[in-house]
Scaffold this active site. Structure first.
Site, PDB file in Angstrom:
ATOM      1  CE  LYS A  83       8.495  87.503  -7.551  1.00 59.14           C
ATOM      2  NZ  LYS A  83       7.565  88.750  -8.029  1.00 59.14           N
ATOM      3  CB  SER A 159       6.981  87.981 -11.783  1.00 61.03           C
ATOM      4  OG  SER A 159       7.115  88.791 -10.618  1.00 61.03           O
ATOM      5  CB  SER A 183       4.542  90.520 -10.137  1.00 58.62           C
ATOM      6  OG  SER A 183       4.704  90.694 -11.554  1.00 58.62           O
TER       7      SER A 183
END
Length: 509
Positions: A83, A159, A183
């Protein structure tokens, strides 16, 4: 520059294996790390133009890594993605979804990334994230929206949206994710994956960070299989050999045994409370999400567990006031750090309008306000602690609705005009308490009203893909355990995975 070769392992075969099984293929000599990587790259090149999961392809670095792997490691040779937030990989860009950091290059490996490399994973790209991970959907101005493989007009959540898309689309069997308000679990729910948020203190954020969001943020991964999640947590957290990383602000007792060993163990009869109540009227729980929990409760009873419906043990303002104040103050701190990096005060065009507005709204809160709201978190810890004196686990929807269409939570034209006008007048901080700000806050906070609770308390929590809507969209259900009790979650998850398998459910099949 090396060009892509024809993958030895065809995608239809590759996608049948989780990370654990792919590593076994490498160990047995049936396939090489380079061959697995080429399959992953080929899949990325096929689907990424549509889905926008990978925002920084690093294929050549991946090829170099595949050729220089450690001789051993539980995931040796498995393709993997990071990520683009919090996970530093030395020598590679980390933009955090923000224009302000579009030229930033990491100079160090985060400790988690170092451990992932040591485990033999082959890193080859960074995944899409909203600006600074601030939203439960992945639609930054810098990257554009990530798209849900189950329905590309819809959001994969956030996210860690890009990571979840990459896993659900079959580019990789697992990818890093981080969770400050849901997230990991939100995109897992939206994309039909397994997502476990570990206990506070279980996974270090070092060396760059001590804590983020008052200890609410922690990193791990999204996966297709439960055993991959457990095995990866053993890698990044250290298993029974756990020791806090130097300088970490939190510590936690090590597990009794590796988490991977918990997956096949019988959980025994558990006492499980559940609720489908809503706290925020603007985000009622969709009937399909209620149905998902009710069906999960019946399944649990059939497996010998005791299940009982209870009222939610907390109230609305713990989210809309206590956690909201945390978001505003942390956004302001993030922009101060951005200014340090830029060597000048942050300007409006360095970040997105909502990020800027949150930064300015924070000026309407005093230091006493922030401290008072943080103290209120303790009431939540105590109420959840009392619940776990009676029940082993707490079951709720992961989200109050199925995956949303892209753009659902974007500001209206009227809201955009008001925010821009208030900013031009230097009056954004005076919008604190206004109806419009309350509506904007409830739009996102209502969406995360189930997930955010365990970020505030530090408890472990998992989203399990047990339900699909009539139109084929995944809907997760969420379990929370007492602090430090990931073992019970992994045992139950393994039982549920065996009873109601989801591994071969994937978009288009």
């Amino acid at each position: 520059m090396q060009t892509s070769s024809t993958p030895v392992l065809a995608f239809d075969e590759y996608v049948k294996y989780d990370a654990t099984a792919l590593a076994e293929l490498v160990r047995s000599g049936e396939v090489t790390p380079a061959e697995l990587l080429e399959t992953a790259i080929a899949r990325a090149e096929e689907v990424n133009p549509q889905l926008n999961a990978i925002v920084t392809p690093l294929y050549e670095k991946g090829r170099e890594m595949a050729a220089q792997l450690p001789e051993s490691g539980p995931f040796r040779g498995v393709p993997f993605l990071l990520k683009d937030l919090e996970f530093d990989w030395a020598g590679t860009p980390m933009k955090l979804g923000s224009r302000g950091y579009q030229n930033f290059v990491s100079t160090i490996d985060s400790e988690v990334v170092r451990r992932l490399k040591e485990a033999g994973l082959v890193l080859f790209g960074k995944t899409n994230t909203p600006e600074f991970g601030l939203t439960p959907y992945t639609e930054s101005k810098l990257y554009g929206p990530a798209r849900n493989p189950w329905k590309p007009t819809h959001s994969p959540g956030g996210s860690s949206g890009g990571s979840a898309v990459a896993v659900a689309a079959g580019i990789v069997p697992a990818a890093t994710a981080s969770d400050g308000g849901g997230s990991i679990r939100i995109p897992a729910s939206c994309c039909g994956l397994f997502g476990l948020k570990p206990s506070r203190g279980r996974v270090t954020l070092g060396p760059r960070f001590g804590e983020l969001w008052n200890g609410a943020v922690i990193g791990h991964s999204v996966t297709r299989s439960v055993r991959d999640s457990a095995g990866l947590l053993d890698v990044v957290a250290g298993g029974p050999a756990y020791r806090p990383f130097s300088g970490d602000p939190y510590g936690i007792a090590p597990p009794e045994r590796p988490f991977l060993e918990e997956v096949g163990r019988e959980p025994g009869p558990l006492r499980i409370a559940f609720s489908t109540q809503t706290l925020i009227a603007s985000q009622p729980v969709d009937p399909e999400c209620v149905k998902a929990v009710q069906e999960a409760a019946r399944l649990l009873e059939s497996l010998g567990h005791t299940v009982e419906e209870v009222p939610l043990p907390y109230e609305k303002t713990i989210i809309t006031e206590a956690f909201f104040a945390n978001i505003l103050s942390e956004t302001a701190a993030t922009l101060r750090e951005l200014g340090n990096y830029l060597g000048r005060p942050v300007r409006r065009d360095d970040v997105e309008l909502n990020t800027w507005a949150q930064h300015r709204l924070a000026e309407g809160f005093s230091a006493a306000d922030a401290a008072y709201q943080k103290r209120r978190w303790n009431t939540l810890n105590r109420s959840m602690g009392q619940l776990h004196e009676t029940y082993d686990l707490f079951l709720t929807p992961t989200l109050p609705r199925p995956p949303i269409a892209i753009g659902t939570f974007q500001n209206t034209a009227s809201e955009q005009r008001v925010l821009k006008l208030a900013d031009s007048l230097g009056a954004l901080k005076y919008l604190k308490g206004s109806k419009m700000v309350e509506e904007l806050a409830e739009r996102s906070l209502g969406y995360i009203s189930f997930t955010v609770i365990t970020n505030m308390t530090g408890q472990p929590s998992m989203s399990v893909p047990l339900h699909w809507s009539p139109d084929g969209l995944p809907i997760g259900v969420m379990f929370a355990a007492k602090l430090g009790d990931e073992a019970t979650l992994f045992r139950l998850a393994g039982q549920l995975e065996q009873t109601r398998p989801w591994f071969m459910k994937r978009p288009g099949k």
